[in-house]
Design a protein around this motif. Structure first.
Motif, mmCIF file in Angstrom:
data_model
loop_
_atom_site.group_PDB
_atom_site.id
_atom_site.type_symbol
_atom_site.label_atom_id
_atom_site.label_comp_id
_atom_site.label_asym_id
_atom_site.label_seq_id
_atom_site.Cartn_x
_atom_site.Cartn_y
_atom_site.Cartn_z
ATOM 1 N N GLY A 55 0.791 -1.224 0.000
ATOM 2 C CA GLY A 55 0.000 0.000 0.000
ATOM 3 C C GLY A 55 0.822 1.273 0.000
ATOM 4 N N VAL A 56 1.984 1.245 -0.694
ATOM 5 C CA VAL A 56 2.846 2.433 -0.789
ATOM 6 C C VAL A 56 3.248 2.625 -2.242
ATOM 7 C CG1 VAL A 56 3.740 2.173 1.560
ATOM 8 C CG2 VAL A 56 4.956 1.102 -0.350
ATOM 9 N N GLY A 57 3.813 3.781 -2.552
ATOM 10 C CA GLY A 57 4.271 4.058 -3.902
ATOM 11 C C GLY A 57 5.583 3.356 -4.198
ATOM 12 N N LYS A 58 5.892 3.221 -5.501
ATOM 13 C CA LYS A 58 7.128 2.507 -5.876
ATOM 14 C C LYS A 58 8.375 3.273 -5.435
ATOM 15 C CE LYS A 58 7.432 4.201 -10.665
ATOM 16 N NZ LYS A 58 7.545 3.790 -12.080
ATOM 17 N N SER A 59 8.304 4.601 -5.374
ATOM 18 C CA SER A 59 9.462 5.362 -4.906
ATOM 19 C C SER A 59 9.723 5.096 -3.418
ATOM 20 C CB SER A 59 9.258 6.855 -5.142
ATOM 21 O OG SER A 59 8.138 7.327 -4.418
ATOM 22 N N THR A 60 8.641 4.879 -2.665
ATOM 23 C CA THR A 60 8.783 4.548 -1.245
ATOM 24 C C THR A 60 9.468 3.193 -1.077
ATOM 25 O OG1 THR A 60 6.795 5.807 -0.708
ATOM 26 C CG2 THR A 60 7.522 4.199 0.925
ATOM 27 N N VAL A 61 9.140 2.249 -1.957
ATOM 28 C CA VAL A 61 9.784 0.938 -1.921
ATOM 29 C C VAL A 61 11.285 1.086 -2.161
ATOM 30 C CG1 VAL A 61 9.965 -1.335 -3.030
ATOM 31 C CG2 VAL A 61 7.721 -0.285 -2.676
ATOM 32 N N GLY A 62 11.650 1.851 -3.184
ATOM 33 C CA GLY A 62 13.057 2.051 -3.486
ATOM 34 C C GLY A 62 13.802 2.691 -2.326
ATOM 35 N N THR A 63 13.172 3.683 -1.700
ATOM 36 C CA THR A 63 13.795 4.350 -0.553
ATOM 37 C C THR A 63 13.964 3.382 0.609
ATOM 38 O OG1 THR A 63 12.847 6.479 -1.195
ATOM 39 C CG2 THR A 63 13.569 6.253 1.083
ATOM 40 N N ALA A 64 12.936 2.593 0.890
ATOM 41 C CA ALA A 64 12.983 1.643 2.005
ATOM 42 C C ALA A 64 14.077 0.611 1.803
ATOM 43 C CB ALA A 64 11.628 0.955 2.174
ATOM 44 N N VAL A 65 14.210 0.103 0.578
ATOM 45 C CA VAL A 65 15.234 -0.905 0.299
ATOM 46 C C VAL A 65 16.628 -0.339 0.570
ATOM 47 C CG1 VAL A 65 16.350 -2.265 -1.518
ATOM 48 C CG2 VAL A 65 13.852 -2.206 -1.357
ATOM 49 N N MET A 66 16.886 0.879 0.104
ATOM 50 C CA MET A 66 18.207 1.478 0.302
ATOM 51 C C MET A 66 18.456 1.802 1.769
ATOM 52 S SD MET A 66 19.672 1.266 -2.526
ATOM 53 C CE MET A 66 21.149 2.073 -1.927
ATOM 54 N N GLN A 67 17.427 2.299 2.460
ATOM 55 C CA GLN A 67 17.588 2.627 3.883
ATOM 56 C C GLN A 67 17.907 1.379 4.695
ATOM 57 O OE1 GLN A 67 13.840 4.537 4.657
ATOM 58 N NE2 GLN A 67 14.683 6.609 4.408
ATOM 59 N N VAL A 68 17.178 0.301 4.451
ATOM 60 C CA VAL A 68 17.392 -0.937 5.213
ATOM 61 C C VAL A 68 18.743 -1.557 4.853
ATOM 62 C CG1 VAL A 68 16.555 -3.292 5.592
ATOM 63 C CG2 VAL A 68 14.935 -1.380 5.523
ATOM 64 N N ALA A 69 19.092 -1.545 3.567
ATOM 65 C CA ALA A 69 20.393 -2.103 3.151
ATOM 66 C C ALA A 69 21.540 -1.342 3.809
ATOM 67 C CB ALA A 69 20.517 -2.057 1.629
ATOM 68 N N ASN A 70 21.441 -0.017 3.839
ATOM 69 C CA ASN A 70 22.492 0.787 4.468
ATOM 70 C C ASN A 70 22.546 0.555 5.977
ATOM 71 O OD1 ASN A 70 23.657 2.113 2.238
ATOM 72 N ND2 ASN A 70 21.949 3.542 2.130
ATOM 73 N N ALA A 71 21.378 0.383 6.592
ATOM 74 C CA ALA A 71 21.334 0.119 8.033
ATOM 75 C C ALA A 71 21.975 -1.228 8.353
ATOM 76 C CB ALA A 71 19.889 0.151 8.535
ATOM 77 N N ILE A 72 21.702 -2.232 7.522
ATOM 78 C CA ILE A 72 22.327 -3.548 7.708
ATOM 79 C C ILE A 72 23.843 -3.425 7.580
ATOM 80 C CG2 ILE A 72 22.613 -5.837 6.663
ATOM 81 C CD1 ILE A 72 19.600 -5.731 5.979
ATOM 82 N N LYS A 73 24.288 -2.683 6.567
ATOM 83 C CA LYS A 73 25.731 -2.499 6.348
ATOM 84 C C LYS A 73 26.385 -1.800 7.542
ATOM 85 C CE LYS A 73 26.923 0.793 3.553
ATOM 86 N NZ LYS A 73 27.671 1.747 4.419
ATOM 87 N N ASP A 74 25.725 -0.767 8.045
ATOM 88 C CA ASP A 74 26.326 0.045 9.107
ATOM 89 C C ASP A 74 26.243 -0.616 10.488
ATOM 90 O OD1 ASP A 74 26.911 1.974 7.227
ATOM 91 O OD2 ASP A 74 25.116 3.175 7.642
ATOM 92 N N LEU A 75 25.146 -1.336 10.741
ATOM 93 C CA LEU A 75 24.896 -1.819 12.095
ATOM 94 C C LEU A 75 25.109 -3.323 12.293
ATOM 95 C CD1 LEU A 75 21.639 0.193 12.969
ATOM 96 C CD2 LEU A 75 24.011 0.764 13.536
ATOM 97 N N LEU A 76 24.937 -4.115 11.237
ATOM 98 C CA LEU A 76 24.904 -5.567 11.433
ATOM 99 C C LEU A 76 26.073 -6.343 10.838
ATOM 100 C CD1 LEU A 76 21.151 -6.561 10.966
ATOM 101 C CD2 LEU A 76 22.379 -5.939 13.039
ATOM 102 N N ILE A 77 26.649 -5.863 9.731
ATOM 103 C CA ILE A 77 27.672 -6.645 9.037
ATOM 104 C C ILE A 77 28.803 -7.046 9.973
ATOM 105 C CG2 ILE A 77 29.526 -6.503 7.328
ATOM 106 C CD1 ILE A 77 26.918 -7.153 6.045
ATOM 107 N N SER A 78 29.311 -6.080 10.749
ATOM 108 C CA SER A 78 30.454 -6.370 11.620
ATOM 109 C C SER A 78 30.088 -7.331 12.750
ATOM 110 C CB SER A 78 31.009 -5.074 12.206
ATOM 111 O OG SER A 78 30.028 -4.398 12.974
ATOM 112 N N ARG A 79 28.789 -7.452 13.061
ATOM 113 C CA ARG A 79 28.354 -8.376 14.113
ATOM 114 C C ARG A 79 28.127 -9.777 13.569
ATOM 115 N NH1 ARG A 79 23.724 -5.690 17.840
ATOM 116 N NH2 ARG A 79 23.735 -7.878 18.471
ATOM 117 N N VAL A 80 27.721 -9.862 12.311
ATOM 118 C CA VAL A 80 27.340 -11.155 11.736
ATOM 119 C C VAL A 80 28.493 -11.779 10.952
ATOM 120 C CG1 VAL A 80 25.747 -12.319 10.161
ATOM 121 C CG2 VAL A 80 24.923 -10.468 11.637
#
Length: 214
Positions: A55-80
């Motif tokens: 129930g969101v626009g396609k631009s919102t999907v693109g933004t969410a994917v990049m935000q979550v990917a960057n968050a995983i890179k910044d917060l989780l990669i070094s832990r996992v």
């Protein structure tokens, strides 16, 4: 994915994903943003299709994917993606038949859409467009070190020699200084690679000459 795993992931990523409401609209909840990103990463759907699902626009999907990917890179990669207990890794490789081994290394091609510039650099030897993920894995196949982003045309050896892993191995800082004696040679903890990799004191590869029974 189990609900408990999903909620734990949201909690870990929330410091980077929590947004404030604005006068124009309410911010997407962390849980929805993570769900959108996971769905898009797991499925071959278009942004428009994923947007309709949530129930969101396609631009919102693109933004969410990049935000979550960057968050995983910044917060989780070094832990996992971490080396963990080296002795356990060495012992289990020894049990499988290779002594004093700290991991196995290889590259894999991740298909991408051709970039607008220098697209030919991303065409790999198999003929499709990709970027390369170099991964070191332990005895269970879990990632212990990664390097990702090189164009698909680049050879595994070049990627390896330009990686942070190579530098640490050269300096002797990646593994503890733990040697065994094989014949009259002192053997440090080594990696196992295929024929694409260089033979090094700390990297073993298949013998490329001709072998007879002796």
């Amino acid at each position: 994915m189990r609900k408990a795993t999903f909620m734990e992931l949201c909690d870990l990523l929330s410091p980077a994903l929590r947004c404030k409401n604005t006068k124009m609209r309410a911010a997407l909840k962390v849980e929805k943003r993570v769900a959108i990103a996971l769905w898009k990463l797991a499925m071959p759907d278009s942004y428009r299709s994923v947007g309709n699902q949530f129930g969101v626009g396609k631009s919102t999907v693109g933004t969410a994917v990049m935000q979550v990917a960057n968050a995983i890179k910044d917060l989780l990669i070094s832990r996992v993606v971490t080396l963990g207990n080296v002795q356990v890794i060495v012992d289990d490789f020894a049990a499988m038949g290779f002594p004093n081994c700290g991991g196995a290394i290889d590259g894999t091609h991740i298909p991408i859409l051709a970039p607008e510039h220098q697209a030919a650099e991303y065409i790999n030897r198999k003929g499709y467009v990709s970027i390369v993920l170099q991964a070191l894995v332990d005895h269970k196949g879990c990632f212990t070190n990664i390097s990702v982003g090189w164009p698909g045309k680049v050879h595994d050896t070049c990627i390896f020699r330009n990686s942070g892993l190579f530098q640490k191995l050269q300096e002797g800082t990646f593994f503890p200084d733990q040697k065994i004696t094989v014949g009259d040679v002192e053997m440090p903890i080594v990696l196992l690679g295929d024929s694409a990799y260089p033979l090094m004191p700390w990297l073993m590869k298949p013998y490329t000459g001709s072998l007879d029974s002796s």
